[in-house]
Design a protein around this motif. Structure first.
Motif, PDB file in Angstrom:
ATOM      1  N   ALA A 127      10.111  -2.679  -9.407  1.00 24.83           N
ATOM      2  CA  ALA A 127       8.644  -2.707  -9.418  1.00 24.83           C
ATOM      3  C   ALA A 127       8.099  -1.424  -8.814  1.00 24.83           C
ATOM      4  O   ALA A 127       8.637  -0.926  -7.830  1.00 24.83           O
ATOM      5  CB  ALA A 127       8.143  -3.915  -8.635  1.00 24.83           C
ATOM      6  N   PRO A 128       7.022  -0.871  -9.369  1.00 29.20           N
ATOM      7  CA  PRO A 128       6.524   0.436  -8.920  1.00 29.20           C
ATOM      8  C   PRO A 128       5.317   0.353  -7.998  1.00 29.20           C
ATOM      9  O   PRO A 128       4.673   1.350  -7.751  1.00 29.20           O
ATOM     10  CB  PRO A 128       6.127   1.079 -10.246  1.00 29.20           C
ATOM     11  CG  PRO A 128       5.591  -0.078 -11.032  1.00 29.20           C
ATOM     12  CD  PRO A 128       6.403  -1.285 -10.637  1.00 29.20           C
ATOM     13  N   THR A 129       4.985  -0.812  -7.496  1.00 33.56           N
ATOM     14  CA  THR A 129       3.700  -1.018  -6.830  1.00 33.56           C
ATOM     15  C   THR A 129       3.724  -0.749  -5.333  1.00 33.56           C
ATOM     16  O   THR A 129       2.854  -1.185  -4.612  1.00 33.56           O
ATOM     17  CB  THR A 129       3.241  -2.464  -7.058  1.00 33.56           C
ATOM     18  OG1 THR A 129       4.325  -3.359  -6.705  1.00 33.56           O
ATOM     19  CG2 THR A 129       2.885  -2.690  -8.498  1.00 33.56           C
ATOM     20  N   PHE A 130       4.675  -0.021  -4.836  1.00 38.24           N
ATOM     21  CA  PHE A 130       4.889   0.123  -3.395  1.00 38.24           C
ATOM     22  C   PHE A 130       3.948   1.128  -2.735  1.00 38.24           C
ATOM     23  O   PHE A 130       3.646   2.167  -3.287  1.00 38.24           O
ATOM     24  CB  PHE A 130       6.341   0.564  -3.157  1.00 38.24           C
ATOM     25  CG  PHE A 130       6.712   0.676  -1.717  1.00 38.24           C
ATOM     26  CD1 PHE A 130       6.782   1.920  -1.110  1.00 38.24           C
ATOM     27  CD2 PHE A 130       6.967  -0.444  -0.971  1.00 38.24           C
ATOM     28  CE1 PHE A 130       7.105   2.032   0.231  1.00 38.24           C
ATOM     29  CE2 PHE A 130       7.297  -0.354   0.366  1.00 38.24           C
ATOM     30  CZ  PHE A 130       7.365   0.890   0.973  1.00 38.24           C
ATOM     31  N   LEU A 131       3.492   0.782  -1.537  1.00 36.68           N
ATOM     32  CA  LEU A 131       2.722   1.683  -0.686  1.00 36.68           C
ATOM     33  C   LEU A 131       3.436   1.841   0.649  1.00 36.68           C
ATOM     34  O   LEU A 131       4.076   0.907   1.133  1.00 36.68           O
ATOM     35  CB  LEU A 131       1.321   1.125  -0.426  1.00 36.68           C
ATOM     36  CG  LEU A 131       0.328   1.120  -1.589  1.00 36.68           C
ATOM     37  CD1 LEU A 131      -0.902   0.313  -1.217  1.00 36.68           C
ATOM     38  CD2 LEU A 131      -0.077   2.536  -1.959  1.00 36.68           C
ATOM     39  N   ALA A 132       3.309   3.005   1.281  1.00 35.91           N
ATOM     40  CA  ALA A 132       3.954   3.233   2.572  1.00 35.91           C
ATOM     41  C   ALA A 132       3.530   2.195   3.597  1.00 35.91           C
ATOM     42  O   ALA A 132       4.340   1.707   4.393  1.00 35.91           O
ATOM     43  CB  ALA A 132       3.627   4.637   3.074  1.00 35.91           C
ATOM     44  N   MET A 133       2.244   1.832   3.593  1.00 40.06           N
ATOM     45  CA  MET A 133       1.757   0.836   4.548  1.00 40.06           C
ATOM     46  C   MET A 133       2.507  -0.478   4.420  1.00 40.06           C
ATOM     47  O   MET A 133       2.749  -1.175   5.406  1.00 40.06           O
ATOM     48  CB  MET A 133       0.256   0.597   4.337  1.00 40.06           C
ATOM     49  CG  MET A 133      -0.615   1.770   4.718  1.00 40.06           C
ATOM     50  SD  MET A 133      -2.374   1.360   4.580  1.00 40.06           S
ATOM     51  CE  MET A 133      -2.511   1.110   2.809  1.00 40.06           C
ATOM     52  N   THR A 134       2.867  -0.830   3.184  1.00 36.96           N
ATOM     53  CA  THR A 134       3.623  -2.056   2.958  1.00 36.96           C
ATOM     54  C   THR A 134       4.976  -1.973   3.647  1.00 36.96           C
ATOM     55  O   THR A 134       5.422  -2.925   4.288  1.00 36.96           O
ATOM     56  CB  THR A 134       3.815  -2.288   1.453  1.00 36.96           C
ATOM     57  OG1 THR A 134       2.539  -2.344   0.813  1.00 36.96           O
ATOM     58  CG2 THR A 134       4.559  -3.590   1.187  1.00 36.96           C
ATOM     59  N   GLY A 135       5.643  -0.826   3.522  1.00 39.64           N
ATOM     60  CA  GLY A 135       6.942  -0.660   4.150  1.00 39.64           C
ATOM     61  C   GLY A 135       6.861  -0.721   5.658  1.00 39.64           C
ATOM     62  O   GLY A 135       7.739  -1.286   6.323  1.00 39.64           O
ATOM     63  N   SER A 194       5.713  -1.002 -17.312  1.00 42.19           N
ATOM     64  CA  SER A 194       5.479  -0.833 -15.886  1.00 42.19           C
ATOM     65  C   SER A 194       5.092   0.594 -15.583  1.00 42.19           C
ATOM     66  O   SER A 194       5.536   1.529 -16.250  1.00 42.19           O
ATOM     67  CB  SER A 194       6.731  -1.199 -15.106  1.00 42.19           C
ATOM     68  OG  SER A 194       7.111  -2.532 -15.343  1.00 42.19           O
ATOM     69  N   CYS A 195       4.279   0.778 -14.549  1.00 38.41           N
ATOM     70  CA  CYS A 195       3.925   2.127 -14.124  1.00 38.41           C
ATOM     71  C   CYS A 195       5.070   2.733 -13.336  1.00 38.41           C
ATOM     72  O   CYS A 195       5.802   2.041 -12.665  1.00 38.41           O
ATOM     73  CB  CYS A 195       2.681   2.062 -13.219  1.00 38.41           C
ATOM     74  SG  CYS A 195       1.361   1.055 -13.883  1.00 38.41           S
ATOM     75  N   SER A 196       5.215   4.028 -13.437  1.00 41.16           N
ATOM     76  CA  SER A 196       6.297   4.695 -12.721  1.00 41.16           C
ATOM     77  C   SER A 196       5.788   5.279 -11.419  1.00 41.16           C
ATOM     78  O   SER A 196       4.605   5.330 -11.167  1.00 41.16           O
ATOM     79  CB  SER A 196       6.901   5.799 -13.581  1.00 41.16           C
ATOM     80  OG  SER A 196       5.947   6.795 -13.835  1.00 41.16           O
ATOM     81  N   THR A 197       6.678   5.727 -10.578  1.00 43.80           N
ATOM     82  CA  THR A 197       6.311   6.288  -9.286  1.00 43.80           C
ATOM     83  C   THR A 197       7.044   7.579  -9.008  1.00 43.80           C
ATOM     84  O   THR A 197       8.202   7.721  -9.356  1.00 43.80           O
ATOM     85  CB  THR A 197       6.576   5.285  -8.155  1.00 43.80           C
ATOM     86  OG1 THR A 197       6.192   5.862  -6.920  1.00 43.80           O
ATOM     87  CG2 THR A 197       8.014   4.897  -8.068  1.00 43.80           C
ATOM     88  N   ALA A 198       6.368   8.497  -8.385  1.00 47.21           N
ATOM     89  CA  ALA A 198       6.976   9.787  -8.105  1.00 47.21           C
ATOM     90  C   ALA A 198       7.563   9.861  -6.718  1.00 47.21           C
ATOM     91  O   ALA A 198       8.512  10.560  -6.475  1.00 47.21           O
ATOM     92  CB  ALA A 198       5.941  10.888  -8.260  1.00 47.21           C
ATOM     93  N   GLY A 199       6.977   9.214  -5.817  1.00 45.89           N
ATOM     94  CA  GLY A 199       7.400   9.352  -4.441  1.00 45.89           C
ATOM     95  C   GLY A 199       7.378   8.062  -3.702  1.00 45.89           C
ATOM     96  O   GLY A 199       7.346   7.023  -4.261  1.00 45.89           O
ATOM     97  N   GLY A 200       7.415   8.065  -2.430  1.00 41.78           N
ATOM     98  CA  GLY A 200       7.521   6.833  -1.682  1.00 41.78           C
ATOM     99  C   GLY A 200       6.229   6.386  -1.105  1.00 41.78           C
ATOM    100  O   GLY A 200       6.183   5.951   0.024  1.00 41.78           O
TER     101      GLY A 200
END
Length: 469
Positions: A376-384, A462-468
């Motif tokens: 899944a590409p929906t990650f945010l740093a705050m979530t981590g 799905s949307c892709s992600t470039a970074g973290g």
């Protein structure tokens, strides 16, 4: 070969010295638990540095972990302007490396984890399993081997090293390996002269529908204004619709909302054309260049280069001897998967979660950060950061704190990705989030040279992600 068998309490091994791994170490220290961070690269944020030219769409205020900031404060470290947007290189140099330096010998570089298991137990054995510590197998930069004994393992190794392939079926397209010299899986750094020369005056396919693809399209459009003959071909598995370009004005992360507009501008200016409803099955030679073949038999025009930005996936190979409970589609923890399904959620609609949702049949193992999201590409740093706060509390036995939610996420918008480093301004736009349903088929004209394109109503990718972030 060496083996770590300390006489005192065993450490919690954290895999990866990226944003979430280092935050995990900070939270463990706050809980009076000794961390040991193992980083395969030569410095903190090795993966982040590889996309250092890309600007995050989250500002500094949202990418610094509170527990980490407390560790840094006595050194005189001051967080950069919270409203400004760092590039990946800024994040690594101004925050991650100073944090790792504060952690000191708790961080080991050049330490690649090759296996995790219960000491003396493979994944089949039940007897006495939960009473055994973990053994973490490591190879060092000089080719040596180590076995480190740990009380628990927090895997924050991310997904950067395992890009999704070009093939629409999740496997490499026929000819993808043969023509690897013309294929890249990263947003190009056009400030690098060698990279710029690779794409200047050439026709490049950009495959993907997320923020990484938006960024690549915008960068290539900028190059096209300076280098005649530069053109991008945007390869999409679905059609173009109002939701294709992201969340725009409704996005509470403005830089993220603006990113899709720049891709849209690239198309409207004629610097990019769209190849829609195209699911790549093969790559073949074409007049000294290459062409993409679709599952339905269509063939692209000859291309000089191909940039594949179809997302990332977790490397689970070194976890083969521990018992993980993963969703069969997303490869995310079973309890977390329904909360992050990209068919249903954008970054801001994901409910904050922690140790409970990240648990596995193998107690003491936690996948956190991007890796916890699987595909899944929906990650945010705050979530981590919230994840590792909760996990550290759980490992300390403070289950009340572990269950407490201490995070409010920005709402709506596109899923994952990062913004342009040199385009901080935002612009209004219409359209829904990236996980909206595609519009009905229609006919449109793209770019300076009119081109008739039929837009299909295939399910959105799905949307892709470039970074973290």
């Amino acid at each position: 070969m060496s083996e770590n068998t300390p006489a005192g309490p065993l450490p919690v091994v954290v895999i990866g010295a990226g944003p979430v791994g280092l935050a995990a170490a900070a939270h463990l220290i706050e809980q009076n638990i000794e961390p040991l961070v193992l980083e395969a690269g030569p410095g903190a944020g090795t993966a982040v540095r590889e996309w250092g030219h890309v600007r995050l769409f989250s500002p500094w205020a949202e990418v610094v972990d509170p527990a980490a900031e407390k560790l840094l404060a006595p050194t005189g470290w001051v967080r950069p302007d919270g409203a400004s947007y760092p590039a990946g290189a800024d994040w690594a140099e101004q925050y991650l490396q100073p944090l790792a330096d504060v952690l000191g010998e708790r961080v080991r570089y050049g330490a690649r984890v090759t296996g995790v298991a219960r000491a003396g137990r493979d994944r089949i054995v039940d007897s006495g399993r939960d009473e055994q510590p973990f053994t973490v197998h490591v190879t060092t930069a000089d080719g040596g081997e180590q076995r480190i004994t740990a009380r628990a393992v927090v895997d924050a190794s991310g997904t950067w090293s395992t890009s999704n392939p070009l093939g629409a079926d999740g496997l490499p397209a026929l000819g993808e390996r043969t023509h690897a010299a013309r294929i890249s899986y990263r947003v190009p750094d056009l400030k690098d002269p060698a990279v710029r020369a690779r794409y200047a005056g050439r026709r490049t396919a950009v495959v993907g529908s997320g923020a990484s693809a938006f960024t690549a399209l915008a960068l290539l459009a900028g190059l096209a204004t300076e280098e005649p003959g530069t053109h991008a071909v945007w390869v999409l598995r679905r059609g173009l619709s109002g939701s294709t370009y992201g969340g725009g004005e409704a996005d509470q992360l403005p830089a993220r909302g603006a990113l899709g507009l720049r891709a849209k501008a690239a198309v409207e200016a004629g610097h990019a054309s769209a190849l829609t409803g195209f699911r790549t099955a093969g790559v073949e030679p074409a007049d000294g260049r290459v062409a993409l073949l679709s599952e339905d038999g269509r063939r692209s025009e000859p291309l000089d280069e191909v940039i594949v930005l179809t997302g990332l996936r977790p490397d689970l190979s070194f976890l083969s001897e521990v018992r993980l409970g993963l969703d069969e589609r997303l490869q995310a923890p079973v309890a977390l998967a329904p909360l992050i399904d990209p068919n249903q959620h954008s970054c801001g609609t994901v409910y904050p979660h922690g140790a409970a949702e990240l648990s596995h049949p193998e107690s003491g193992v936690h996948l956190v950060g991007m890796k916890s999201y699987g595909r899944a590409p929906t990650f945010l740093a705050m979530t981590g950061y919230e994840q590792v706060r909760s996990v550290a509390a759980a490992l300390a036995g403070d289950h009340e704190a572990a269950a407490r939610v201490e995070l409010t996420l920005p709402e709506t918008g596109v899923c994952g990705g990062a913004g342009l480093f040199d385009q901080p301004d935002t612009e209004p736009t219409d359209g829904g989030g990236c996980c909206s349903a595609p519009a009905a088929p229609q006919l449109i004209t793209l770019g300076a040279a009119p081109q008739l394109i039929t837009l299909g109503a295939a399910p959105q990718d799905s949307c892709s992600t470039a970074g973290g972030c």
